[in-house]
Design a protein around this motif. Sequence first.
Motif, PDB file in Angstrom:
ATOM      1  N   GLN A   1      -4.794   2.484  17.217  1.00  0.00           N
ATOM      2  CA  GLN A   1      -4.114   1.834  18.333  1.00  0.00           C
ATOM      3  C   GLN A   1      -4.825   0.548  18.746  1.00  0.00           C
ATOM      4  O   GLN A   1      -4.174  -0.385  19.232  1.00  0.00           O
ATOM      5  CB  GLN A   1      -4.001   2.808  19.506  1.00  0.00           C
ATOM      6  N   SER A   2      -6.115   0.458  18.557  1.00  0.00           N
ATOM      7  CA  SER A   2      -6.844  -0.774  18.867  1.00  0.00           C
ATOM      8  C   SER A   2      -6.436  -1.893  17.924  1.00  0.00           C
ATOM      9  O   SER A   2      -6.329  -3.050  18.330  1.00  0.00           O
ATOM     10  CB  SER A   2      -8.357  -0.542  18.776  1.00  0.00           C
ATOM     11  N   CYS A   3      -6.201  -1.538  16.652  1.00  0.00           N
ATOM     12  CA  CYS A   3      -5.768  -2.556  15.692  1.00  0.00           C
ATOM     13  C   CYS A   3      -4.321  -2.958  15.919  1.00  0.00           C
ATOM     14  O   CYS A   3      -3.957  -4.135  15.818  1.00  0.00           O
ATOM     15  CB  CYS A   3      -5.948  -2.056  14.262  1.00  0.00           C
ATOM     16  N   GLY A   4      -3.479  -1.974  16.206  1.00  0.00           N
ATOM     17  CA  GLY A   4      -2.087  -2.281  16.485  1.00  0.00           C
ATOM     18  C   GLY A   4      -1.227  -2.482  15.252  1.00  0.00           C
ATOM     19  O   GLY A   4      -0.021  -2.703  15.363  1.00  0.00           O
ATOM     20  N   ARG A   5      -1.822  -2.426  14.073  1.00  0.00           N
ATOM     21  CA  ARG A   5      -1.089  -2.541  12.805  1.00  0.00           C
ATOM     22  C   ARG A   5      -1.634  -1.488  11.865  1.00  0.00           C
ATOM     23  O   ARG A   5      -2.838  -1.264  11.813  1.00  0.00           O
ATOM     24  CB  ARG A   5      -1.258  -3.928  12.178  1.00  0.00           C
ATOM     25  N   GLY A   6      -0.732  -0.864  11.090  1.00  0.00           N
ATOM     26  CA  GLY A   6      -1.165   0.202  10.212  1.00  0.00           C
ATOM     27  C   GLY A   6      -0.814  -0.052   8.761  1.00  0.00           C
ATOM     28  O   GLY A   6       0.202  -0.680   8.447  1.00  0.00           O
ATOM     29  N   ILE A   7      -1.685   0.425   7.882  1.00  0.00           N
ATOM     30  CA  ILE A   7      -1.409   0.443   6.442  1.00  0.00           C
ATOM     31  C   ILE A   7      -1.554   1.885   5.990  1.00  0.00           C
ATOM     32  O   ILE A   7      -2.623   2.481   6.133  1.00  0.00           O
ATOM     33  CB  ILE A   7      -2.372  -0.466   5.661  1.00  0.00           C
ATOM     34  N   ALA A   8      -0.468   2.445   5.444  1.00  0.00           N
ATOM     35  CA  ALA A   8      -0.459   3.845   5.030  1.00  0.00           C
ATOM     36  C   ALA A   8      -0.268   3.916   3.523  1.00  0.00           C
ATOM     37  O   ALA A   8       0.372   3.063   2.914  1.00  0.00           O
ATOM     38  CB  ALA A   8       0.667   4.592   5.738  1.00  0.00           C
ATOM     39  N   SER A   9      -0.810   4.975   2.926  1.00  0.00           N
ATOM     40  CA  SER A   9      -0.685   5.138   1.481  1.00  0.00           C
ATOM     41  C   SER A   9       0.573   5.896   1.096  1.00  0.00           C
ATOM     42  O   SER A   9       0.909   5.973  -0.084  1.00  0.00           O
ATOM     43  CB  SER A   9      -1.917   5.859   0.921  1.00  0.00           C
ATOM     44  N   THR A  10       1.288   6.473   2.079  1.00  0.00           N
ATOM     45  CA  THR A  10       2.507   7.213   1.785  1.00  0.00           C
ATOM     46  C   THR A  10       3.554   6.957   2.874  1.00  0.00           C
ATOM     47  O   THR A  10       3.221   6.537   3.990  1.00  0.00           O
ATOM     48  CB  THR A  10       2.256   8.739   1.726  1.00  0.00           C
ATOM     49  N   ARG A  11       4.814   7.249   2.532  1.00  0.00           N
ATOM     50  CA  ARG A  11       5.894   7.084   3.510  1.00  0.00           C
ATOM     51  C   ARG A  11       5.677   7.975   4.723  1.00  0.00           C
ATOM     52  O   ARG A  11       5.855   7.541   5.869  1.00  0.00           O
ATOM     53  CB  ARG A  11       7.236   7.433   2.861  1.00  0.00           C
ATOM     54  N   ALA A  12       5.326   9.254   4.486  1.00  0.00           N
ATOM     55  CA  ALA A  12       5.160  10.188   5.593  1.00  0.00           C
ATOM     56  C   ALA A  12       4.023   9.753   6.514  1.00  0.00           C
ATOM     57  O   ALA A  12       4.113   9.891   7.741  1.00  0.00           O
ATOM     58  CB  ALA A  12       4.888  11.594   5.042  1.00  0.00           C
TER      59      ALA A  12
END
Length: 718
Positions: free
Chosen positions: A75-86
């Motif tokens: 939440q501090s970054c405000g942007r996410g990178i995920a390795s999967t759709r879920a």
Amino acid sequence: MQTCTEVIFYRVPAFPSVKSLFREVRRLGLLSHWEVDDLIFDAAEYRQNGNLATLSDSEQRELLFGVGLFLDSLQSCGRGIASTRALGEAMRRAGIEDVHVIENALDRQTIALADALRIERSPDDVRESFLIVYGSGTRTHDADFRCCADGLVAAMEAEPRLSLQVIGELTLPDEFRRFGSRVQQLQGRDYPAYMALLARADLTIAPLEPTLFNDAKSNIKFLEAAVLDVPAVCSPRDAFTHVVRNGENGLLAEGTDAWRDAVLDLCRDPALRARLGRQAREDVLKRYRPEDVAREQVALCFPEPVADLPEERPLRVMSANIYFAPRSFGGATLIAEEMVRQLSGRGMDLAVFTSAPFLDGRHASSIRYEEDGAPVVATPLSIHIDRVAGLDNPRCSAQFSAWLDAFRPDVVHFHSVQGLGLGLTQLCLERRIPYVITLHDAWWLCERQFMVRQDGRYCFQRHIDLKVCAMCVPEARHLGLRADMMNASLKSATLLLTPSQSHRALYMENGIAADRIKVNRNGFAWPKTKRTPRKSGMPLRFGYVGGAEAVKGYPLIRKAFEALDQGDWELVLIDNKLNLGFSSIHADDWKVQGSVKVLPAYSQDTMDAFYEQIDVLLFPSQWMESYGLTVREALARDVWVISTSPGGQAEDIVDGVNGTLIPLDGRPESLRSAVEGVLAQKERFDDYNNPLKSGLPTFEGQAVELMTFLESVVRPKM
């Protein structure tokens, strides 16, 4: 972070040290992303992971405590990178709108390793034994393995050729004891050794219990097997169903019967094994090579910058100087700072590279900040520059290299770079970036920078003779190499600039062609207010700004004023180094009849106030100065100047009209005579005005001329 535009925090919890990095990201105005490949930031879903039961209570508490720290980071970054759709959907449920899915790729080393290890599998291969390999890794997969355990037991009972090899920690159910040596449990291996064991398998398994936590897991076990041509049976979790086509490039299984049947089918059908292995390899190499993931997924999150055409954007200039605000020190620094302001104000895109003090906790890291809207990167550098080490500073060059790559200037403008190292010019050459050098002093010719001997006397060389230099610096064995390095940097410069005609002549006498060196006279800060008339009858007020160095004439001033027989005078000494945290001028022990006081360096805002309190500026420099900034500041404010001559410092002084010129002879008597001369006619200063002010240069004029020079370097006229 000082030379980047975006930051990725990978699987980082919000410890205090990490939060300090978040603050730095915000200070620098960077985009930050939090990346992870497990659902470790959702406490409710994390508790659904059955593998937690295999851990002790204290380990479970520690892991669950970490969940909150991971969520804080996300939440501090405000942007996410995920390795999967879920996993990406879980980030969105946590309130993150900007989420990108970048799947785990097969790196080049793994692909090369697999090419060396993989075994060609024949569709006619009839085996006397059949090996299943399961890579457990850590002991947090017990619950996952139980999903397939009953099916494996049933398959091994039905097919005596089957054996199982477990790599890593796993609590095997008791039912597997009956198979004796057909079940092996090996300790964990490094990655190449693990891949070598997997390559010998007839099939591998990837069981995962049906939870959202496991839906968020990546399909890396399938990828590793596929790149080795090893067929795989996987649980139908989201990331696996995204790539596994049941019966075409792998098998999906859920429940005891499905696991039993899938394993037996592969054991008894060599053609199926070969077909699934080949197709899996073809599919994953088509989709999961690093270049494919970069193009199809990474580029969506980090699009390649669009190069501006030269005519569509302003000229991009990087300025380099040993000091820069707020560590302002010396005339060259003032010019460098002002030219950055002036050029920025005229539409050019400016950045700065400079030095910084060593700060606690920063170690050798650079510091980035903004000054008048221009980004500045400062690299830690001692105030006391070693003469030899200062010629080449690899650590400084590395940080300059990163800043060049980040800012991508069209041209680099070097000012005073002693201590920063000549490696900076070499980096420009390697990148084919033209560079311009303003020769503020004689550092490029003289080991001692100001062509002054150890005894403080000017050496009076014009064409530099290194044999004479060796007598001045007897401990220096590197003068020949130094000269070669300096000449190489000067000759590779696209253009050289000097602040005066006399300084230009010096460099021309040392081999610089006339068409490669131009004069760009230094401007200065003109007065903002009209000077208050001096009160008649008050003591004559002198000022000196050069610091305690002998080259600036400080010892001559002391001797001259201690020799005066009269006391109707005041002297203000400016100690520039007080602003750096220490003093260099101590006047308490002067034996004089007048008044002497020491003040810190003035700023642009307090400059007028300083010159208001003096009538005569002392500038007894002991070398042929390249310019003499304070001389021009004083002349513009109707302050008489006593200066040595010849040199750039004297080019705007007419003896007896707006100042007094004294010989450059190193004798205090010469200065004393000039001081006595003005003391004898101090009444003339009650209403004195410099009649030659209109010919003095300005910052504005210097900047316009400099812009023309820089433009000609980058965009020469055809």
